[in-house]
Write a protein that holds these residues in place. Structure first.
Motif, PDB file in Angstrom:
ATOM      1  N   HIS A  57     -13.212  -0.958   9.227  1.00 11.48           N
ATOM      2  CA  HIS A  57     -12.489  -1.673   8.167  1.00 11.48           C
ATOM      3  C   HIS A  57     -11.609  -0.745   7.350  1.00 11.48           C
ATOM      4  CE1 HIS A  57     -15.337  -5.289   8.278  1.00 11.48           C
ATOM      5  NE2 HIS A  57     -14.153  -5.675   8.684  1.00 11.48           N
ATOM      6  N   HIS A  58     -11.908   0.525   7.362  1.00 10.89           N
ATOM      7  CA  HIS A  58     -11.154   1.494   6.567  1.00 10.89           C
ATOM      8  C   HIS A  58     -10.202   2.337   7.401  1.00 10.89           C
ATOM      9  CE1 HIS A  58     -13.486   0.522   3.050  1.00 10.89           C
ATOM     10  NE2 HIS A  58     -14.569   0.611   3.787  1.00 10.89           N
ATOM     11  N   LEU A  59     -10.144   2.073   8.691  1.00  9.69           N
ATOM     12  CA  LEU A  59      -9.295   2.864   9.575  1.00  9.69           C
ATOM     13  C   LEU A  59      -7.871   2.311   9.546  1.00  9.69           C
ATOM     14  CD1 LEU A  59      -9.171   5.188  11.553  1.00  9.69           C
ATOM     15  CD2 LEU A  59      -9.737   3.592  13.369  1.00  9.69           C
ATOM     16  N   VAL A  60      -6.994   3.042   8.884  1.00 11.25           N
ATOM     17  CA  VAL A  60      -5.592   2.637   8.744  1.00 11.25           C
ATOM     18  C   VAL A  60      -4.732   3.833   9.112  1.00 11.25           C
ATOM     19  CG1 VAL A  60      -3.825   1.853   7.120  1.00 11.25           C
ATOM     20  CG2 VAL A  60      -6.157   1.032   6.900  1.00 11.25           C
ATOM     21  N   THR A  61      -3.692   3.580   9.859  1.00 10.40           N
ATOM     22  CA  THR A  61      -2.763   4.653  10.235  1.00 10.40           C
ATOM     23  C   THR A  61      -1.518   4.579   9.348  1.00 10.40           C
ATOM     24  OG1 THR A  61      -1.571   3.316  11.848  1.00 10.40           O
ATOM     25  CG2 THR A  61      -3.543   4.480  12.642  1.00 10.40           C
ATOM     26  N   PRO A  62      -0.795   5.682   9.246  1.00 12.60           N
ATOM     27  CA  PRO A  62       0.469   5.631   8.499  1.00 12.60           C
ATOM     28  C   PRO A  62       1.416   4.566   9.055  1.00 12.60           C
ATOM     29  CG  PRO A  62      -0.154   7.896   8.895  1.00 12.60           C
ATOM     30  CD  PRO A  62      -1.117   7.039   9.670  1.00 12.60           C
ATOM     31  N   ARG A  63       1.388   4.391  10.363  1.00 13.55           N
ATOM     32  CA  ARG A  63       2.256   3.389  10.997  1.00 13.55           C
ATOM     33  C   ARG A  63       1.910   1.982  10.502  1.00 13.55           C
ATOM     34  NH1 ARG A  63       6.636   2.887  11.587  1.00 13.55           N
ATOM     35  NH2 ARG A  63       7.802   2.465  13.372  1.00 13.55           N
ATOM     36  N   ASP A  64       0.596   1.715  10.363  1.00 17.52           N
ATOM     37  CA  ASP A  64       0.162   0.417   9.832  1.00 17.52           C
ATOM     38  C   ASP A  64       0.754   0.182   8.446  1.00 17.52           C
ATOM     39  OD1 ASP A  64      -1.436  -0.114  12.065  1.00 17.52           O
ATOM     40  OD2 ASP A  64      -3.215   0.776  11.130  1.00 17.52           O
ATOM     41  N   LEU A  65       0.653   1.198   7.598  1.00 19.66           N
ATOM     42  CA  LEU A  65       1.149   1.057   6.236  1.00 19.66           C
ATOM     43  C   LEU A  65       2.665   0.873   6.200  1.00 19.66           C
ATOM     44  CD1 LEU A  65      -1.090   3.658   4.394  1.00 19.66           C
ATOM     45  CD2 LEU A  65      -1.319   1.173   4.453  1.00 19.66           C
ATOM     46  N   MET A  66       3.368   1.547   7.079  1.00 16.15           N
ATOM     47  CA  MET A  66       4.825   1.367   7.143  1.00 16.15           C
ATOM     48  C   MET A  66       5.176  -0.060   7.542  1.00 16.15           C
ATOM     49  SD  MET A  66       6.443   4.715   8.838  1.00 16.15           S
ATOM     50  CE  MET A  66       5.506   6.205   8.877  1.00 16.15           C
ATOM     51  N   ASP A  67       4.381  -0.615   8.448  1.00 18.12           N
ATOM     52  CA  ASP A  67       4.628  -1.999   8.869  1.00 18.12           C
ATOM     53  C   ASP A  67       4.276  -2.993   7.762  1.00 18.12           C
ATOM     54  OD1 ASP A  67       5.444  -1.087  11.345  1.00 18.12           O
ATOM     55  OD2 ASP A  67       3.519  -1.498  12.327  1.00 18.12           O
ATOM     56  N   TRP A  68       3.228  -2.709   7.015  1.00 19.16           N
ATOM     57  CA  TRP A  68       2.771  -3.632   5.982  1.00 19.16           C
ATOM     58  C   TRP A  68       3.629  -3.574   4.716  1.00 19.16           C
ATOM     59  CZ3 TRP A  68      -2.976  -1.746   6.384  1.00 19.16           C
ATOM     60  CH2 TRP A  68      -3.514  -2.168   7.594  1.00 19.16           C
ATOM     61  N   TYR A  69       4.175  -2.395   4.427  1.00 22.56           N
ATOM     62  CA  TYR A  69       4.943  -2.202   3.194  1.00 22.56           C
ATOM     63  C   TYR A  69       6.356  -1.748   3.538  1.00 22.56           C
ATOM     64  CZ  TYR A  69       0.386  -2.363   0.949  1.00 22.56           C
ATOM     65  OH  TYR A  69      -0.855  -2.751   0.515  1.00 22.56           O
ATOM     66  N   PRO A  70       7.301  -2.665   3.588  1.00 23.92           N
ATOM     67  CA  PRO A  70       8.670  -2.292   3.939  1.00 23.92           C
ATOM     68  C   PRO A  70       9.301  -1.317   2.937  1.00 23.92           C
ATOM     69  CG  PRO A  70       8.424  -4.700   3.831  1.00 23.92           C
ATOM     70  CD  PRO A  70       7.152  -4.093   3.386  1.00 23.92           C
ATOM     71  N   ASP A  71       8.776  -1.280   1.719  1.00 24.04           N
ATOM     72  CA  ASP A  71       9.329  -0.369   0.714  1.00 24.04           C
ATOM     73  C   ASP A  71       8.588   0.972   0.686  1.00 24.04           C
ATOM     74  OD1 ASP A  71       6.953  -1.324  -0.271  1.00 24.04           O
ATOM     75  OD2 ASP A  71       7.674  -1.537  -2.331  1.00 24.04           O
ATOM     76  N   TRP A  72       8.002   1.364   1.817  1.00 24.52           N
ATOM     77  CA  TRP A  72       7.189   2.575   1.875  1.00 24.52           C
ATOM     78  C   TRP A  72       7.962   3.842   1.537  1.00 24.52           C
ATOM     79  CZ3 TRP A  72       8.227   6.546   5.259  1.00 24.52           C
ATOM     80  CH2 TRP A  72       9.102   6.257   6.310  1.00 24.52           C
ATOM     81  N   MET A  73       9.289   3.807   1.604  1.00 23.18           N
ATOM     82  CA  MET A  73      10.087   5.002   1.312  1.00 23.18           C
ATOM     83  C   MET A  73      10.241   5.248  -0.195  1.00 23.18           C
ATOM     84  SD  MET A  73      12.101   6.020   4.480  1.00 23.18           S
ATOM     85  CE  MET A  73      13.203   6.969   3.594  1.00 23.18           C
ATOM     86  N   GLN A  74       9.963   4.249  -1.007  1.00 20.85           N
ATOM     87  CA  GLN A  74      10.072   4.418  -2.454  1.00 20.85           C
ATOM     88  C   GLN A  74       9.009   5.411  -2.937  1.00 20.85           C
ATOM     89  OE1 GLN A  74      12.529   2.995  -4.183  1.00 20.85           O
ATOM     90  NE2 GLN A  74      13.231   2.091  -2.262  1.00 20.85           N
TER      91      GLN A  74
END
Length: 159
Positions: A57-74
């Motif tokens: 449940h806690h295994l998240v990759t950076p790629r997952d977060l980039m997909d989930w949050y389009p504003d990840w570059m902010q």
């Protein structure tokens, strides 16, 4: 470990538990001790599956977060996601390490139970191959015990 091996071995432990219940009187030297070890093995191996379930449940990759949050570059989002990764991966590692320790303990109980079940009820007239099975089981039990102790003391499998 958490998807295939632990559930399979837990089922095997329960199967051997039930088979041991049906043994005739005098078929094994210490059937009650074997029963206890098989039940412990099943319980511990099922706990292994549960810990891996919760770890994932806690295994998240950076790629997952980039997909989930389009504003990840902010900048504010990057800081937030970096912390999210650090905390989540820490939780994953802790639960996965507990699962690894439990898996080793479950195997230890299973090997010990099988070895105890192999000990003949009477020493006289026991075939040499039966004693060979006891020695192999003893070696496997000791090896697993050493592995668990070394893994815990080396810090590699610390919960």
């Amino acid at each position: 470990m958490g998807n295939v091996a632990a559930p399979f071995l837990a089922g095997f432990s329960l199967t051997v538990f039930v088979i041991t219940l049906t043994l005739k009187e005098g078929a094994a030297r210490w059937p009650d001790l074997a029963l206890l070890l098989f039940m412990l093995a099943a319980f511990i191996l099922i706990a292994t599956v549960q810990f891996m379930f919760w770890a994932r449940h806690h295994l998240v990759t950076p790629r997952d977060l980039m997909d989930w949050y389009p504003d990840w570059m902010q900048p504010f989002r990057r800081t937030q996601l970096s912390r999210y990764l650090r905390v989540g991966n820490g939780r994953f590692r802790r639960r996965a390490n507990v699962a690894r320790v439990l898996y080793g303990l479950g195997l230890l109980c299973l090997f010990a139970g099988l070895t105890i079940l192999a000990v003949p009820p009477e020493v006289a007239r026991t075939p040499a191959l039966r004693w060979a099975a006891v020695w192999v089981g003893s070696a496997a039990t000791v090896a697993e015990f050493v592995w668990v102790v070394l893994a815990l003391t080396s810090g590699r499998l610390r919960p």
